[in-house]
Design an enzyme around this catalytic site. Structure first.
Site, PDB file in Angstrom:
ATOM      1  N   GLY A   1       0.835  -1.203   0.000  1.00  0.00           N
ATOM      2  CA  GLY A   1       0.000   0.000   0.000  1.00  0.00           C
ATOM      3  C   GLY A   1       0.864   1.245   0.000  1.00  0.00           C
TER       4      GLY A   1
ATOM      5  N   GLY B   1       5.036   7.188   2.518  1.00  0.00           N
ATOM      6  CA  GLY B   1       5.771   6.422   1.527  1.00  0.00           C
ATOM      7  C   GLY B   1       5.072   5.114   1.222  1.00  0.00           C
TER       8      GLY B   1
ATOM      9  N   LYS C   1       8.665  -0.112   4.993  1.00  0.00           N
ATOM     10  CA  LYS C   1       8.152   1.181   4.524  1.00  0.00           C
ATOM     11  C   LYS C   1       9.319   2.026   4.028  1.00  0.00           C
ATOM     12  CE  LYS C   1       4.684   3.481   6.007  1.00  0.00           C
ATOM     13  NZ  LYS C   1       3.658   3.978   6.876  1.00  0.00           N
TER      14      LYS C   1
ATOM     15  N   ASP D   1      -1.551  12.212  12.560  1.00  0.00           N
ATOM     16  CA  ASP D   1      -2.271  11.685  11.400  1.00  0.00           C
ATOM     17  C   ASP D   1      -3.074  10.438  11.769  1.00  0.00           C
ATOM     18  OD1 ASP D   1      -3.184  11.667   8.816  1.00  0.00           O
ATOM     19  OD2 ASP D   1      -1.343  10.880   7.933  1.00  0.00           O
TER      20      ASP D   1
ATOM     21  N   GLY E   1       1.150   5.044   1.826  1.00  0.00           N
ATOM     22  CA  GLY E   1       0.642   5.884   2.906  1.00  0.00           C
ATOM     23  C   GLY E   1       1.131   7.299   2.726  1.00  0.00           C
TER      24      GLY E   1
END
Ligand SMILES: *[C@@H]1O[C@H](CO)[C@@H](O)[C@H](O)[C@H]1NC(C)=O
Ligand SMILES: *[C@@H]1O[C@H](CO)[C@@H](O)[C@H](O)[C@H]1NC(C)=O
Ligand SMILES: *[C@@H]1O[C@H](CO)[C@@H](O)[C@H](O)[C@H]1NC(C)=O
Ligand SMILES: *[C@@H]1O[C@H](CO)[C@@H](O)[C@H](O)[C@H]1NC(C)=O
Ligand SMILES: *[C@@H]1O[C@H](CO)[C@@H](O)[C@H](O)[C@H]1NC(C)=O
Ligand SMILES: *[C@@H]1O[C@H](CO)[C@@H](O)[C@H](O)[C@H]1NC(C)=O
Ligand SMILES: *[C@@H]1O[C@H](CO)[C@@H](O)[C@H](O)[C@H]1NC(C)=O
Length: 774
Positions: free
Chosen positions: A496, A501, A518, A613, A498
C-alpha cells in the site's frame, strides 16, 4: 384418462400419509403437570409438555418414554418453575398459554397470525399452524442449548448452555453463529472478540448469512447463503435407522454431537466434541480459581492464599483468606511473599508489563509494587496484574509461570509449602507483622466483585489468544539497503501507499517471519544522528495497540523502516466495506483499543509522541482484529518542531484539527480531534466526508451534531439492539473530542474513562460554538 385417475389416486395416498405422519393438537386441548402432561409426536420419540424442574414444573420438548428427561427445548428457561396447579391451554381462540390457579396467563407463543392447530412433529419441532396449515410459529426458531436434525442455527443466533444437566436455566457458556461466518464459543457476558473465544470453526469471512446445520445422518456442517458447504464439523454417514442425532452446548461448555439409540432406550453416545480438553471452556472455575485436568476430568483449585467462596460450586470462585493492606494506608504490618504457580494461564488483564531477564526479577518487581497482586512471566515478559484473575487454567504446554502475592506471618514463613515446584527466594521478604480481620475479608470480596463488574469490558486478550508475540527480539535492528532488497525480493510486492511512503511485503529469518517495509519518501534532509534518535524513540514504544518497529535502514539517501506485518489490513478496509459487518460491541472495543494506543503515545511512553495523522488507514488490524496504530513518531521526522507554528498541513483532510489551519500551536489535542472523527466513523460505519449522501448528511461531524441536538441518534446507527444509553454516551465522547477549541477537548486519559463509562459526561456544546462556552 387412466393415468390421470392414477395420479389423483396417488396424490390422495400421499396426502393421507402426510396427515398420518403427524399428531395434531386441536384448539381447546389442555395439559396439566400431573394428569395428561404432554403431547407426543407420531413416532413417540419426542413430547411437548410439562417436565419436572426443581420442585416445580417447566414446559418444553423432551425425549419421550425414557426415564430421565432429556430436554431439548425449554420455554422461558430462566423463569422459576411453575406450581403443580398450573394448566397449559391451547385456547379455542388459538392462543397457547399457561394459566395459573389464580387465572394469571403467560403466552408461550406469539404467532403473527391466529393459530388453528398445533403439532408435535417427529423432528422434535413443536409447531403452530394457521387455518391454511401454514406454520406460523415453531420451537425450532427459538433454540435454547440444543439443535435437532433439520434445525438450523442461523446468522447472529446463539445457543446458551444450561446451568447443569438437571437445571435448564441459562448457564455460563454460549455458542454463536456470527454474522462474519465464524461459529464461536465464548463464556457469557463477554464481547464477541477473539480474546474470549475458546473454540471457533475457523470460517471467518467465508461468506455472510452462514448457518449451522445438522442432517439425519449426523452430518454437522456450515452452509453459506448460496448453499455452499463451507466446513464439515463431522463427516456424517452414521446409521439413520432407529437413531436420532442432536448437538448441544453442555453445561461444562463443550459443544457435542450425540446419538440417541431408540432401540436401547436411554443410550446416548458422544460422537464428536468441540474440544477434548475439559479445561478449555473459559470461566469454568470462577474468579481466582484455575482448572486442572486429572485423568481428563476437570477440577477447579483456588490460587495459593485463596479459599473457595462456596465449596462445591466452582463458578462461585475464590477469595483471599487474608486482608491485603490498601496501598494508600501505608500500613506495613502485612508482609508478603510471591508463590509460584507454574504452567498456569489466565486472562491478560495486566496494567503494565516489563521486560526482565529472569522469573525471579519478575516476582521481585511485583512484590515491590503495592498495586501488583499477581505476575505472569513468559519468555522475557513480566505482566503485572491486579485481582481478580479470570479464566485461569493449567496448561502444561505453556511455559508461563505465574506468581501470586500471598500474605504470611513471621511465624508461618517456614511452614507454607508453595504449590509449584519452585519456591521464591526469601531474601526479598520483609519481616513485618500480619493482621487479619473479618471486616477486611468481606470488604475484599465486595471490592473484588465491584472491580470485576467494572472491568469486564476492559479486559484484554487472553494468553492463548497469542496476541503478544513473545518471541520478538526487543532491540531494534539496523539493516543495510541490500538486506532490505533481499528481504522484499527487490521491492516486488507492494502492500500500500501511505502519507509517508510506499509499503512492501518482506520476510525475515529465512522466510519465517513476514514483515512490512516502509520506504520513506519525503524525509526532510536530516542528519544521521537525529534519524537514529527518532528511531530509538519509536523502537522503545511497547504497547499492544501500536505496530512494532523491528528495525530501520539509513543507507545513503535511503530511509526505510521495518515493521511487524498486520495480516488484516487497515481499519478503513474493514469499516467502510458493507460486506464486512463489524458488530457494535466489536466497534466499541476497537475504539477503546485505539484510545489506549494514543494514550500511551501521549502520556505513557518515554518521550511524548504526537501522532498528527490518526485515521482509519493508519490503524492496522492484526490477525485477531485487534487494532494497532501505525506511522506514529514519523511526523517529527518530516518536520522538526512539530509543536510550534506550522505552515504546511500535515494530517489528512477530514481528520485534521482546526488549529492546523489557524496556524495555532499543535498539541496532543490535535490527535484527540482526529480520534473523535474516527470514533464517529466507528459508530456510524461510514466515512467522515462522503458526498454520496444528501448534502446535509455528507459531513459526518455536522450531521452527527444535528442528529444529537434533535435527539435522533438512531438515524446514524444501523445496528439493531444497541443500548440507547451506551450509544448516547459514546456519541457524547465523540462530540467532546471534535470541539473547535483544543483546550475544551478532553485528554486521552479522560476519553478512555468516558468510553469505559466510569465518569459522567456532560452534554457537549456545539463543535463550533466554543467562544460562547468558554
Ligand atoms: C384452560 O383449561 C382448563 C382445563 O381444561 C379450563 O378449566 C380453563 O378454563 C381453560 N382456560 C382458558 C383460558 O381457556
Ligand atoms: C459461498 O461459498 C462459495 C465457496 O466458498 C463461494 O464461492 C460463494 O461466493 C459463497 N457465497 C457467499 C454469498 O459468500
Ligand atoms: C439467509 O439465509 C436463509 C436461508 O439460507 C434465508 O432464508 C435468508 O433470507 C437469508 N438472509 C439474508 C439476509 O440473506
Ligand atoms: C463436506 O463433506 C461433504 C461430503 O459429506 C463433501 O461433499 C464436501 O465437499 C465437504 N465440504 C468441505 C468444505 O470440505
Ligand atoms: C450405547 O450404544 C453404543 C453404540 O451406539 C454402544 O457401543 C454402547 O455399548 C451402548 N451403551 C449402553 C449402555 O447400552
Ligand atoms: C490461607 O490459606 C493458606 C493455604 O492456601 C494457609 O496456609 C493459610 O494458613 C491460610 N491463612 C489463613 C489466615 O487462614
Ligand atoms: C454458584 O455460584 C454462582 C456465582 O456465585 C451462582 O450464580 C450460582 O447460582 C451458584 N450455583 C449454585 C448451584 O448454587
Amino acid at each position: 384418462m387412466a393415468s390421470l385417475l392414477f395420479i389423483i389416486f396417488l396424490s390422495a395416498i400421499i396426502t393421507t400419509e402426510a396427515q398420518q405422519g403427524e399428531s395434531i393438537v386441536n384448539l381447546g386441548s389442555s395439559l396439566t403437570p400431573t394428569s395428561k402432561s404432554s403431547w407426543q409426536s407420531q413416532s413417540g420419540v419426542y413430547a411437548f409438555g410439562f417436565y419436572q424442574q426443581g420442585n416445580g414444573y417447566a414446559v418444553g420438548v423432551f425425549f419421550a418414554g425414557i426415564p430421565e428427561k432429556t430436554v431439548v427445548w425449554t420455554f422461558n428457561r430462566d423463569e422459576p418453575p411453575a406450581l403443580a396447579s398450573v394448566t397449559l391451554n391451547f385456547t379455542s381462540d388459538g392462543r397457547l398459554i399457561m394459566q395459573s390457579a389464580q387465572g394469571e396467563e403467560t403466552a408461550i407463543a406469539n404467532p403473527p397470525e391466529r393459530a388453528a392447530s398445533a403439532s408435535m412433529l417427529d423432528s422434535g419441532n413443536f409447531v403452530l399452524y394457521n387455518s391454511d396449515k401454514k406454520t406460523v410459529w415453531q420451537s425450532f426458531d427459538y433454540p435454547t442449548n440444543t439443535l435437532l436434525q433439520g434445525q438450523r442455527l442461523t446468522d447472529g443466533k446463539e445457543l446458551f448452555s444450561s446451568a447443569s444437566e438437571s437445571d435448564q436455566s441459562t448457564g455460563i457458556f454460549r455458542l454463536k453463529m456470527q454474522t462474519d461466518g465464524n461459529l464461536v464459543q465464548y463464556p457469557v457476558q463477554t464481547t464477541d472478540t477473539s480474546q474470549y473465544a475458546y473454540w471457533a470453526s475457523g470460517t471467518y469471512g467465508k461468506g455472510s448469512n452462514v448457518s449451522l446445520c445438522l442432517d439425519d445422518d449426523g452430518h454437522l456442517y456450515l452452509l453459506n447463503s448460496t448453499g455452499t458447504n463451507i466446513k464439515n464439523l463431522t463427516k456424517g454417514g452414521y446409521p439413520t435407522k432407529d437413531v436420532v442425532y442432536f448437538v448441544r452446548i453442555d453445561a461444562d461448555g463443550i459443544f457435542r454431537l450425540f446419538s440417541h439409540n431408540l432401540d436401547k432406550k436411554g443410550n446416548f453416545s458422544v460422537l464428536w466434541p468441540s474440544s477434548y480438553n475439559k479445561c478449555a471452556p473459559m470461566g469454568l472455575c470462577g474468579l481466582n480459581g484455575f482448572c486442572t485436568l486429572n485423568d481428563q476430568v476437570a477440577n477447579c483449585l483456588c490460587l495459593p492464599g485463596f479459599v473457595s467462596v462456596n465449596p462445591g460450586n466452582w463458578s462461585s470462585g475464590c477469595v483471599r483468606n487474608f486482608t491485603a493492606a490498601s496501598c494508600k494506608s501505608k500500613d506495613e504490618s502485612t508482609k508478603y511473599i510471591m508463590q509460584p504457580v507454574p504452567n498456569t494461564v489466565w486472562e491478560y488483564s495486566y496494567y503494565s508489563y516489563l521486560i526482565l531477564l529472569t522469573k525471579d526479577d519478575c516476582a521481585a518487581a511485583c512484590l515491590k509494587d503495592c498495586n501488583c497482586e499477581a505476575a505472569s512471566f513468559r519468555d522475557k515478559y513480566c505482566y503485572k496484574q491486579r485481582l481478580p484473575l479470570r479464566f485461569g487454567r493449567r496448561d502444561l504446554n505453556d511455559a508461563n509461570i505465574a506468581f501470586i502475592k500471598v500474605a504470611i506471618s513471621t511465624s508461618t514463613i517456614n511452614k507454607i509449602e508453595p504449590l509449584g515446584r519452585e519456591r521464591y527466594s526469601q531474601k526479598d521478604i520483609m519481616i513485618l507483622g500480619i493482621s487479619f480481620g473479618a471486616f477486611g475479608l468481606i470488604m475484599s470480596v465486595i471490592s473484588a466483585i465491584a472491580v470485576y463488574k467494572n472491568r469486564v469490558q476492559a479486559y484484554r486478550r487472553l494468553s492463548n489468544g497469542g496476541s503478544v508475540d513473545l518471541s520478538m527480539d526487543v532491540s531494534l535492528r539496523s539493516f543495510t539497503y541490500s538486506d532490505l532488497e533481499k528481504m522484499t525480493n527487490g521491492f516486488k510486492e507492494e502492500l500500500g501507499r501511505g502519507s509517508f511512503g510506499t509499503v512492501y511485503k518482506g520476510t525475515m529469518w529465512n522466510g519465517q517471519k513476514i514483515v512490512a517495509v516502509k520506504r520513506l519518501e519525503k524525509v526532510l534532509t536530516e542528519g544521521e544522528k537525529e534519524f537514529q534518535t527518532e528511531m530509538k524513540v519509536i523502537g522503545r514504544t511497547h504497547h499492544k495497540n501500536l505496530v512494532r518497529l523491528l528495525g530501520y535502514c539509513h543507507d545513503g539517501e535511503n530511509r526505510l523502516l521495518v515493521y511487524e506485518y498486520m495480516s488484516n489490513g487497515s481499519l478503513a478496509d474493514i469499516l467502510f466495506k458493507p460486506e464486512e459487518k463489524l458488530c457494535w460491541d466489536e466497534r466499541i472495543e476497537i475504539a477503546r483499543n485505539i484510545a489506549k494506543g494514543i494514550l500511551y503515545l501521549h502520556e505513557e511512553c518515554e518521550s511524548q509522541i504526537i501522532h498528527c495523522d490518526i485515521k482509519p488507514q493508519n490503524i492496522l488490524m492484526d490477525e485477531y482484529r485487534c487494532p494497532k496504530i501505525s506511522d506514529f513518531g514519523l511526523a517529527k521526522l518530516l518536520k522538526p518542531d512539530q509543536t510550534n507554528t506550522f505552515t504546511g498541513i500535515r494530517g489528512t483532510k477530514g481528520y485534521v484539527a482546526p488549529e492546523w489551519h489557524r496556524k495555532q500551536p499543535v498539541t496532543v489535542k490535535a490527535d484527540v480531534y482526529s480520534f473523535g472523527i474516527v470514533l464517529l466513523e466507528l459508530i456510524c460505519c461510514r466515512k467522515s466526508v462522503d458526498w454520496s449522501y444528501p448534502e446535509e448528511e455528507a459531513i459526518l461531524e455536522e450531521w452527527a451534531y444535528s442528529c444529537f441536538e434533535a435527539r435522533e441518534l438512531d438515524k446514524l446507527v444501523s445496528d439493531k439492539d444497541v443500548d440507547k444509553k451506551q450509544l448516547e454516551r459514546i456519541f457524547k465522547v465523540g462530540l467532546w473530542c471534535i470541539l473547535d477549541e483544543p483546550s475544551l477537548r478532553p485528554s486521552m486519559k479522560k476519553v478512555l474513562l468516558m468510553l469505559e463509562g466510569t465518569v459522567d459526561i456532560p452534554i457537549p456544546p456545539s463543535p463550533t460554538s466554543f467562544l460562547s462556552t468558554i
